[in-house]
Design a protein around this motif. Structure first.
Motif, PDB file in Angstrom:
ATOM      1  N   LEU A  91      -6.299 -16.577  -0.689  1.00  0.00           N
ATOM      2  CA  LEU A  91      -6.393 -17.352   0.549  1.00  0.00           C
ATOM      3  C   LEU A  91      -7.375 -16.705   1.521  1.00  0.00           C
ATOM      4  O   LEU A  91      -8.212 -17.392   2.127  1.00  0.00           O
ATOM      5  N   ALA A  92      -7.292 -15.386   1.672  1.00  0.00           N
ATOM      6  CA  ALA A  92      -8.218 -14.669   2.553  1.00  0.00           C
ATOM      7  C   ALA A  92      -9.656 -14.833   2.067  1.00  0.00           C
ATOM      8  O   ALA A  92     -10.577 -15.060   2.866  1.00  0.00           O
ATOM      9  N   THR A  93      -9.857 -14.748   0.765  1.00  0.00           N
ATOM     10  CA  THR A  93     -11.193 -14.904   0.194  1.00  0.00           C
ATOM     11  C   THR A  93     -11.716 -16.318   0.420  1.00  0.00           C
ATOM     12  O   THR A  93     -12.876 -16.503   0.801  1.00  0.00           O
ATOM     13  N   LEU A  94     -10.863 -17.312   0.213  1.00  0.00           N
ATOM     14  CA  LEU A  94     -11.278 -18.694   0.434  1.00  0.00           C
ATOM     15  C   LEU A  94     -11.674 -18.916   1.894  1.00  0.00           C
ATOM     16  O   LEU A  94     -12.703 -19.552   2.176  1.00  0.00           O
ATOM     17  N   ALA A  95     -10.910 -18.371   2.821  1.00  0.00           N
ATOM     18  CA  ALA A  95     -11.242 -18.510   4.245  1.00  0.00           C
ATOM     19  C   ALA A  95     -12.599 -17.878   4.548  1.00  0.00           C
ATOM     20  O   ALA A  95     -13.419 -18.461   5.272  1.00  0.00           O
ATOM     21  N   LEU A  96     -12.860 -16.708   3.985  1.00  0.00           N
ATOM     22  CA  LEU A  96     -14.148 -16.045   4.209  1.00  0.00           C
ATOM     23  C   LEU A  96     -15.293 -16.805   3.549  1.00  0.00           C
ATOM     24  O   LEU A  96     -16.405 -16.852   4.087  1.00  0.00           O
ATOM     25  N   MET A  97     -15.023 -17.428   2.417  1.00  0.00           N
ATOM     26  CA  MET A  97     -16.062 -18.202   1.747  1.00  0.00           C
ATOM     27  C   MET A  97     -16.404 -19.459   2.552  1.00  0.00           C
ATOM     28  O   MET A  97     -17.584 -19.803   2.686  1.00  0.00           O
ATOM     29  N   VAL A  98     -15.402 -20.134   3.088  1.00  0.00           N
ATOM     30  CA  VAL A  98     -15.663 -21.306   3.932  1.00  0.00           C
ATOM     31  C   VAL A  98     -16.472 -20.883   5.150  1.00  0.00           C
ATOM     32  O   VAL A  98     -17.461 -21.524   5.513  1.00  0.00           O
ATOM     33  N   LEU A  99     -16.067 -19.791   5.766  1.00  0.00           N
ATOM     34  CA  LEU A  99     -16.799 -19.268   6.927  1.00  0.00           C
ATOM     35  C   LEU A  99     -18.259 -18.980   6.572  1.00  0.00           C
ATOM     36  O   LEU A  99     -19.175 -19.293   7.339  1.00  0.00           O
ATOM     37  N   THR A 100     -18.486 -18.430   5.398  1.00  0.00           N
ATOM     38  CA  THR A 100     -19.834 -18.092   4.957  1.00  0.00           C
ATOM     39  C   THR A 100     -20.673 -19.342   4.699  1.00  0.00           C
ATOM     40  O   THR A 100     -21.860 -19.387   5.060  1.00  0.00           O
ATOM     41  N   VAL A 101     -20.078 -20.356   4.100  1.00  0.00           N
ATOM     42  CA  VAL A 101     -20.809 -21.599   3.860  1.00  0.00           C
ATOM     43  C   VAL A 101     -21.208 -22.242   5.191  1.00  0.00           C
ATOM     44  O   VAL A 101     -22.337 -22.720   5.343  1.00  0.00           O
ATOM     45  N   VAL A 102     -20.307 -22.223   6.166  1.00  0.00           N
ATOM     46  CA  VAL A 102     -20.637 -22.757   7.492  1.00  0.00           C
ATOM     47  C   VAL A 102     -21.769 -21.938   8.109  1.00  0.00           C
ATOM     48  O   VAL A 102     -22.710 -22.501   8.688  1.00  0.00           O
ATOM     49  N   ALA A 103     -21.707 -20.624   7.971  1.00  0.00           N
ATOM     50  CA  ALA A 103     -22.766 -19.767   8.524  1.00  0.00           C
ATOM     51  C   ALA A 103     -24.104 -20.026   7.846  1.00  0.00           C
ATOM     52  O   ALA A 103     -25.151 -20.057   8.505  1.00  0.00           O
ATOM     53  N   ILE A 104     -24.091 -20.225   6.537  1.00  0.00           N
ATOM     54  CA  ILE A 104     -25.341 -20.527   5.831  1.00  0.00           C
ATOM     55  C   ILE A 104     -25.926 -21.829   6.365  1.00  0.00           C
ATOM     56  O   ILE A 104     -27.118 -21.908   6.675  1.00  0.00           O
ATOM     57  N   ALA A 105     -25.076 -22.848   6.494  1.00  0.00           N
ATOM     58  CA  ALA A 105     -25.557 -24.156   6.954  1.00  0.00           C
ATOM     59  C   ALA A 105     -26.078 -24.104   8.383  1.00  0.00           C
ATOM     60  O   ALA A 105     -27.093 -24.724   8.706  1.00  0.00           O
TER      61      ALA A 105
END
Length: 165
Positions: A91-105
Motif C-alpha cells: 500500500l505504501a509503495t502504491l501510494a508513492l508510485m501514484v505520487l510519482t506518476v502525478v509528479a512526472i505528469a
C-alpha cells in the motif's frame, strides 16, 4: 567439469538464501530515503503547487493546491517510514508510485514534444527544456518489486502475516 562448477553452485545457493531474506532491503532503504527527503523539503518549504495544479492529471487537478501539498507531503513522510518497517509495504509503495506518476505528469514530463526523439531528450536528470523524467522513472522501476512481491521476510508484514499463508 562437475567439480569445477561445484564451488560456483555452492556460492550461488548461498546467495539465493541470502537474497530470499534481504534482497528487498536495499530497495526499501533507497526509496524510503529519497521520498522522505522530498517530504522534508515540503515540510520546510513553501507550497509551489499553486503554480502547477492545472498540470496535475485528473482527478488530482480538481483538488485545492493546499490539500494537494499536504497529501503529497504526508505521503512522502509516512509511506517511507512504512517501507523502512516493512509494514503495509504494498500500500505504501502504491501510494508513492501514484505520487510519482502525478509528479512526472505535472513537473517532469516535457511540456512540448512532437517526436519520440524529442521525448527521449527528457530522459535526463538535468532539465534543459525537454523535461527530466529519468529519476522519477527510476523510482517507479525500483518500486515495482515491492509492489509485486511485498517487503520480504525481514519485515513487519512477514512477521504479522506469517501464519496466514
Amino acid at each position: 567439469m562437475r567439480s569445477a562448477l561445484s564451488p560456483l553452485n555452492h556460492a550461488l545457493t548461498r546467495l539465493d538464501r541470502l537474497g530470499a531474506w534481504s534482497a528487498d532491503i536495499p530497495l526499501r532503504l533507497f526509496l524510503a530515503w529519497e521520498f522522505y527527503e522530498s517530504g522534508l523539503e515540503k515540510w520546510n518549504g513553501q507550497n509551489w503547487f499553486v503554480d502547477i495544479q492545472s498540470a496535475f492529471p485528473f482527478p488530482f487537478n480538481l483538488l485545492p493546491p493546499d490539500l494537494s501539498w499536504q497529501l503529497s507531503m504526508w505521503v512522502e513522510l509516512i509511506a517511507p517510514l512504512l517501507l523502512l518497517l516493512g509494514l503495509g509495504t504494498r500500500l505504501a509503495t502504491l501510494a508513492l508510485m501514484v505520487l510519482t506518476v502525478v509528479a512526472i505528469a505535472a513537473v517532469h514530463w516535457p511540456a512540448h514534444w512532437s517526436s519520440l526523439a524529442e521525448l527521449a531528450l527528457g530522459y535526463s536528470i538535468s532539465d534543459k527544456g525537454y523535461g527530466n523524467y529519468k529519476l522519477p522513472l527510476i523510482y517507479l522501476v525500483a518500486a515495482l518489486p515491492l509492489l509485486f512481491k511485498g517487503a520480504g521476510r525481514l519485515s513487519l508484514d512477514a512477521l504479522l502475516f506469517r501464519n496466514r499463508a
